[in-house]
Write a protein that holds these residues in place. Structure first.
Motif, PDB file in Angstrom:
ATOM      1  N   PRO A 193      34.524  41.868  47.364  1.00 43.50           N
ATOM      2  CA  PRO A 193      34.291  40.959  46.237  1.00 43.50           C
ATOM      3  C   PRO A 193      33.333  41.562  45.217  1.00 43.50           C
ATOM      4  N   ARG A 249      41.429  36.819  47.804  1.00 41.07           N
ATOM      5  CA  ARG A 249      40.319  35.873  47.943  1.00 41.07           C
ATOM      6  C   ARG A 249      39.541  35.773  46.628  1.00 41.07           C
ATOM      7  N   GLY A 250      39.295  34.558  46.184  1.00 49.57           N
ATOM      8  CA  GLY A 250      38.587  34.346  44.929  1.00 49.57           C
ATOM      9  C   GLY A 250      39.376  34.746  43.707  1.00 49.57           C
TER      10      GLY A 250
END
Length: 461
Positions: free
Chosen positions: A212, A421-422
């Protein structure tokens, strides 16, 4: 017909990689032909005694390798053999289309004239070894010294023998990845990264993990967590505005990532393709950790696209490894182009082209701010692009198709994304791929597409 199923007794840690490997072998061996539907993740988790998260990571790994495609609402399916990652840019530009999909520096007629003059200089001054030799060490030592002098201006004090001259960034990235990560090893990168890194790792048989990012780049805690699992060998970074979101990672964040890399004995591959085009940037990762950073610089993005020469700077212990990897994949950089780059560095042409580029990008960013207005986008004053976030509910693939119907091509965020993800759907808009007026027209078409209803694109057959 017996349907192939993974063997729970053949699983080993980390379980998600082991599961992905079983599926990959079954696909390669023809036990799972193209079009086969993988079991729902929860059912497979129950059958194998694994967590749903483990199965989900295995499926994500298969998707990254280009073996499987996930379709919302339908499931995951085996792709046909030879399926490839789609590039973010148009392979050809149809007439009348404003092409903002391919990342290029701003150029004009002046660049063609300078290139022609440079080639005339090469024709008159080409050395016999450059024209006739097959031996890199007979051709390149002088040019490595020129490279070392240039790198020293940016804070990198390296021995010429630690520099591998390559035909541009792609060759340098390939050599660096092969030097840093053994077959079957794991490489980490930002969840949004270089679009060629995914197919490269697939071809080399490497595992690629997405990390991330926040406003300052890769999140250190995520890197530390992944490294603690024990399989990670190296980290790929684009810390200086060449990354998809045009983030300039701060000195403090760079130092924190270096600390984690030292703690876990990780190598770092640093793509610094914009290098000194960006004024007042923090020191490169290679300055902070010269013992573990493979540093990449090039000139196609900062001067003109035809100058396809790059440099890979390796720690002294890795320099022979990098040289050997480059020999088996490329042998050596094109001598005539190396001669031209060294000449242009020595006579100041590279400095002049970079100065011109900064001024041109200042104008292009002013156009982008004016036309895009309040639309949410990320940029750096000297980046070659902007990263435009789409409103919630807008799918980036549909947006790209709708924009193209209106007459403008942009790059889908999907081409750069390692990890879902995200996820925030977005598109990359290149600022230097066309003239200033066409850029203004293309950005207006992008704004019109943003303001239109998100309807599916219909194809007539």
């Amino acid at each position: 017909m017996t349907i192939w199923r993974p063997d729970p007794l053949a699983l080993y840690r980390p379980a998600y990689l082991s599961l992905a490997e079983q599926y990959a072998r079954a696909i390669r061996d023809g036990q799972l032909p193209a079009g086969s539907r993988l079991p729902p993740q929860r059912k497979l988790a129950d059958d194998l005694g694994l967590s749903v998260q483990t199965v989900s990571r295995a499926y994500e790994d298969l998707i990254r390798r280009g073996l499987v495609v996930g379709e919302v609402g339908r499931g995951s399916f085996v792709l046909p053999a030879g399926s490839e990652n789609s590039p973010p840019y148009l392979a050809e530009r149809p007439g009348g289309l404003v092409d903002l999909s391919i990342l290029k520096p701003v150029t004009g007629r002046m660049h063609v004239d300078i290139f022609r003059e440079g080639l005339h200089w090469v024709a008159e001054n080409l050395t016999a070894p450059a024209a006739l030799s097959f031996r890199p060490n007979s051709v390149l030592p002088q040019h490595r010294r020129v490279a070392a002098d240039w790198l020293r201006r940016g804070g990198l004090d390296v021995a010429p023998d630690c520099i591998t001259l390559t035909d541009g960034a792609t060759s340098a990235i390939t050599t660096a990845v092969m030097s840093a990560v053994p077959p079957g090893g794991t490489l980490a990168a930002a969840a949004l990264t270089h679009h060629l890194l995914m197919p490269l790792c697939k071809y080399l048989g490497l595992h690629l993990e997405g990390l991330p990012v926040d406003h300052d780049g890769i999140v250190p805690e995520a890197l530390d967590h992944l490294a603690r699992k024990g399989s990670l060998r190296a980290l790929y970074m684009q810390p200086s505005a060449i990354n998809p979101m045009a983030i300039m990672t701060s000195l403090d964040r760079r130092a924190e990532l270096v600390q984690i890399a030292r703690r876990h004995d990780l190598l770092i591959i640093e793509n610094d393709m914009l290098n000194t085009l960006i004024q007042d940037r923090p020191p490169p990762m290679a300055v902070l950790a010269p013992e573990r950073v493979l540093h990449i610089q090039g000139f196609t993005k900062t001067t003109l696209p035809g100058l396809r020469i790059g440099w890979l700077v390796s720690p002294s212990r890795l320099a022979p490894i990098a040289a050997n990897r480059h020999l088996v994949t490329n042998w050596m950089a094109t001598p005539a182009m190396v001669e031209l780059l060294s000449h242009w560095i020595s006579d100041g042409t590279v400095d002049r082209l970079m100065s011109w580029q900064r001024d041109a990008l200042r104008e292009r960013h002013a156009i982008a701010r004016e036309v895009l207005g309040s639309a949410p986008f990320h940029a750096h004053p000297q980046s070659l692009h902007v990263w435009l976030e789409l409103p919630p509910g807008r799918d980036e693939e549909e947006f790209v198709a709708q924009a193209r119907q209106r007459g403008v091509a942009v790059a889908s965020g999907r081409a750069f994304r390692l990890d879902e993800r995200g996820r925030r759907d977005a598109v990359r808009i290149a600022l230097g791929s066309t003239g200033a007026e066409d850029l203004r027209r293309g950005l207006r078409l992008v704004v019109e597409t943003l303001g239109s209803n998100a309807e599916p694109v219909l194809t007539l057959v």
